[in-house]
Design a protein around this motif. Structure first.
Motif, PDB file in Angstrom:
ATOM      1  N   ARG A   1       0.833  -1.208   0.000  1.00  0.00           N
ATOM      2  CA  ARG A   1       0.000   0.000   0.000  1.00  0.00           C
ATOM      3  C   ARG A   1       0.870   1.260   0.000  1.00  0.00           C
ATOM      4  NH1 ARG A   1      -5.476  -0.805   1.691  1.00  0.00           N
ATOM      5  NH2 ARG A   1      -5.802  -2.958   2.354  1.00  0.00           N
ATOM      6  N   ILE A   2       0.330   2.316  -0.662  1.00  0.00           N
ATOM      7  CA  ILE A   2       1.060   3.587  -0.716  1.00  0.00           C
ATOM      8  C   ILE A   2       0.982   4.271   0.649  1.00  0.00           C
ATOM      9  CG2 ILE A   2       1.120   5.858  -1.819  1.00  0.00           C
ATOM     10  CD1 ILE A   2      -0.258   4.502  -4.244  1.00  0.00           C
ATOM     11  N   ARG A   3       2.121   4.690   1.164  1.00  0.00           N
ATOM     12  CA  ARG A   3       2.165   5.398   2.460  1.00  0.00           C
ATOM     13  C   ARG A   3       2.960   6.677   2.285  1.00  0.00           C
ATOM     14  NH1 ARG A   3      -1.554   2.687   5.440  1.00  0.00           N
ATOM     15  NH2 ARG A   3      -1.179   0.455   5.277  1.00  0.00           N
TER      16      ARG A   3
ATOM     17  N   ASP B   1      -3.150   7.698  -0.840  1.00  0.00           N
ATOM     18  CA  ASP B   1      -2.614   7.235   0.440  1.00  0.00           C
ATOM     19  C   ASP B   1      -3.399   6.072   1.016  1.00  0.00           C
ATOM     20  OD1 ASP B   1      -0.243   7.994   1.505  1.00  0.00           O
ATOM     21  OD2 ASP B   1      -0.954   9.998   2.056  1.00  0.00           O
ATOM     22  N   GLY B   2      -2.664   5.061   1.448  1.00  0.00           N
ATOM     23  CA  GLY B   2      -3.289   3.900   2.084  1.00  0.00           C
ATOM     24  C   GLY B   2      -3.870   2.901   1.095  1.00  0.00           C
ATOM     25  N   GLN B   3      -3.751   3.187  -0.197  1.00  0.00           N
ATOM     26  CA  GLN B   3      -4.366   2.324  -1.219  1.00  0.00           C
ATOM     27  C   GLN B   3      -3.322   1.482  -1.955  1.00  0.00           C
ATOM     28  OE1 GLN B   3      -7.732   2.480  -1.448  1.00  0.00           O
ATOM     29  NE2 GLN B   3      -7.665   4.100   0.112  1.00  0.00           N
ATOM     30  N   TYR B   4      -3.798   0.408  -2.557  1.00  0.00           N
ATOM     31  CA  TYR B   4      -2.977  -0.311  -3.538  1.00  0.00           C
ATOM     32  C   TYR B   4      -3.002   0.502  -4.825  1.00  0.00           C
ATOM     33  CZ  TYR B   4      -3.377  -4.274  -0.385  1.00  0.00           C
ATOM     34  OH  TYR B   4      -3.306  -5.083   0.708  1.00  0.00           O
ATOM     35  N   LEU B   5      -1.872   0.518  -5.549  1.00  0.00           N
ATOM     36  CA  LEU B   5      -1.839   1.296  -6.796  1.00  0.00           C
ATOM     37  C   LEU B   5      -2.483   0.460  -7.913  1.00  0.00           C
ATOM     38  CD1 LEU B   5      -0.949   3.985  -8.002  1.00  0.00           C
ATOM     39  CD2 LEU B   5       1.272   2.992  -8.507  1.00  0.00           C
TER      40      LEU B   5
END
Ligand SMILES: Cc1cc2nc3c(=O)[nH]c(=O)nc-3n(C[C@H](O)[C@H](O)[C@H](O)COP(=O)(O)OP(=O)(O)OC[C@H]3O[C@@H](n4cnc5c(N)ncnc54)[C@H](O)[C@@H]3O)c2cc1C
Ligand code: FES
Ligand code: FES
Lengths: 272, 161
Positions: free
Chosen positions: A196-198, A222-226
């Motif tokens: 996940r994007i942080r 933010d907080g998601q899978y790309l």
């Protein structure tokens, strides 16, 4: 009135002269300032320059690299420790401009310039000013109130090195290939943990008078899978809170229309 | 207004001149030294016809503060030919009709020389990149690119330097 030139062999001496002068500018590579001199610009009467080798050094330390403000774009391209910034420096002007244009001068460049600064903004760089010790200032803070710093000298720019080189992405969109100025530029730093994007940082230049952060895009990432759904959501808010300008290259409307398209390409890793 | 002494090497010979505050290198070369080969196009960095080599690297002389070249080596188009022998790049430009009005030519030649000095075997893409800061309003660029590639292949290039 012709301009006066004062030369110093240290940045500190130059900084003292700048603070004493009424309307002086510090000379970097001169690609913008000498243009103004040739044009008869009356907004400053003195050029202050320093022949200080320290301002052209690059130092790697720990997780980051500290770049002297007098380092040119050509030097960035050639430096082993700056390979993550080489694709950015390579698209600033043509070869002669890159031999002259400095990193410090790019911080002050107005639209359509400032491609390198957009990358520094996405990477969360810090600036050290001459005469101000301590940890320096964040590039966000500097850009928010850039006019305040016109009479000061930036000594160095410290850039955290992306741990995963693939986490830093950059695209300059221009109409004339290979050299043209930017219609818009996007720089994105998307570190991931457990997929996940942080801590996403996304910056534009040429989408307003100076480089700026696309905070709505950052929130969408933010907080998601790309993945495709996240990229759709990010593209949908590409221009939220942003008021692009109209210039000779494109209207505000056009910039708004195409920003989402280019952001999407950058996020999917699609090459054009 | 302040006048400052300035010394530099122009095409291998030493020059000593006085420069004015704020004067750019192009103006010093043309008016101060009398080398008319670097041309004035825009004074804004946009056209590239004022390109000179400073210590072998291309720079825009119109945007170079003259006093910053103290002690450095400047090469202009006047320094390319050796006596009656044209530089291989100049010859290739003639053979390929790479100069029409000729206004961009001095800048093109020096941008090309900087490339070939560093990379004697450039690809077409390398050539396009090397002249990307130089505008030509006549040729459509193709003859210029061909000429630079031909000069790179000609055996004389390296001896000429
Ligand atoms: C033909 C051409 C093409 C260009 N293409 C691009 C491009 O593609 N992308 C792009 O981003 N820019 C481009 N530029 C703009 C410019 O070359 C760059 O932004 C460059 O990085 C500016 O740096 P400089 O050292 O030449 O600045 P200068 O002209 O020396 O200075 C510009 C401003 O910055 C200030 N300054 C410089 N150094 C410092 C310092 N250390 N501390 C404090 N203030 C400082 C000066 O006082 C001045 O106000 C182009 C310019 C030209 C002429
Ligand atoms: S005259 Fe210098 S770039 Fe045009
Ligand atoms: S030959 Fe005329 S501008 Fe190039």
């Amino acid at each position: 009135m012709p301009v006066k030139v004062e030369s110093f062999d240290s940045l500190d001496g130059a900084a003292r002269a700048l603070s004493a002068a009424r309307s002086a500018r510090f000379l970097g590579g001169g690609t913008l300032l000498m243009r103004a001199v040739n044009d008869g610009d009356q907004s400053f009467d003195t050029l202050v320059r320093a022949v200080d080798p320290a301002s052209r050094q690059v130092r790697s330390e720990g997780d980051g690299v500290t770049i002297g403000a007098g380092v040119t774009m050509a030097e960035v391209v050639a430096h082993r420790d700056l390979s993550f910034l080489a694709p950015v420096a390579r698209v600033v002007g043509g070869p002669a401009v890159r031999n002259m244009a400095t990193v410090g001068g790019n911080l002050f460049a107005s639209s359509p310039y400032g491609d390198f600064t957009a990358a520094l903004l996405a990477l969360g760089a810090r600036l050290e000013l001459v005469g101000q010790g301590g940890r320096g200032i964040e590039i966000d803070e500097f850009l928010r109130d850039r006019e305040r710093y016109v009479g000061s000298i930036v000594r160095t720019i410290s850039v955290p090195r992306p741990r995963d080189p693939g986490a830093f992405r950059f695209a300059k969109v221009s109409r004339i290939k290979p050299k043209g100025i930017a219609l818009l530029t996007i720089a994105a730093y998307l570190p991931q943990s457990a997929g996940r994007i942080r801590g996403a940082r996304v910056a534009y230049s040429s989408m307003g008078p100076r480089p700026l952060r696309a905070t709505a895009v950052e929130r969408a990432l933010d907080g998601q899978y790309l993945d495709a759904a996240t990229i759709e959501q990010a593209a949908a808010v590409a221009c939220d809170g942003i008021e692009p300008h109209t210039d000779g290259l494109a209207s505000a409307w056009y910039r708004r229309e195409v920003a989402a398209v280019h952001l999407k390409r950058l996020l999917t890793g699609e090459r054009r | 207004m302040a006048r400052k002494p300035l010394q530099f090497h122009l095409n291998g010979s030493e020059k000593a001149v006085f420069v004015e505050d704020g004067q750019n290198l192009l103006d010093v070369l043309r008016r101060g030294v009398g080398d008319l080969t670097p041309k004035y196009g825009c004074g804004q960095g946009a056209c590239g016809t004022c390109t000179v080599l400073i210590d072998g690297e291309p720079h825009l002389s119109c945007l170079t503060l003259a006093e910053t070249v103290e002690g450095r080596q400047i090469t202009t188009t006047a320094g390319l030919a050796q006596g009656a022998d044209l530089h291989p790049l100049q010859k290739a430009f003639m053979d390929n009709f790479a100069a029409q009005c000729g206004y961009c030519t001095p800048g093109m030649l020096l941008a090309a020389k900087a490339l070939l000095d560093r990379n004697p075997n450039p690809s077409r893409e390398d050539v396009v990149e090397a002249i990307s800061g130089n505008i030509c309003r006549c040729t459509g660029y193709e003859p210029i690119i061909d000429a630079i590639l031909e000069a790179a292949k000609s055996r004389g290039f390296r001896q000429f330097g």
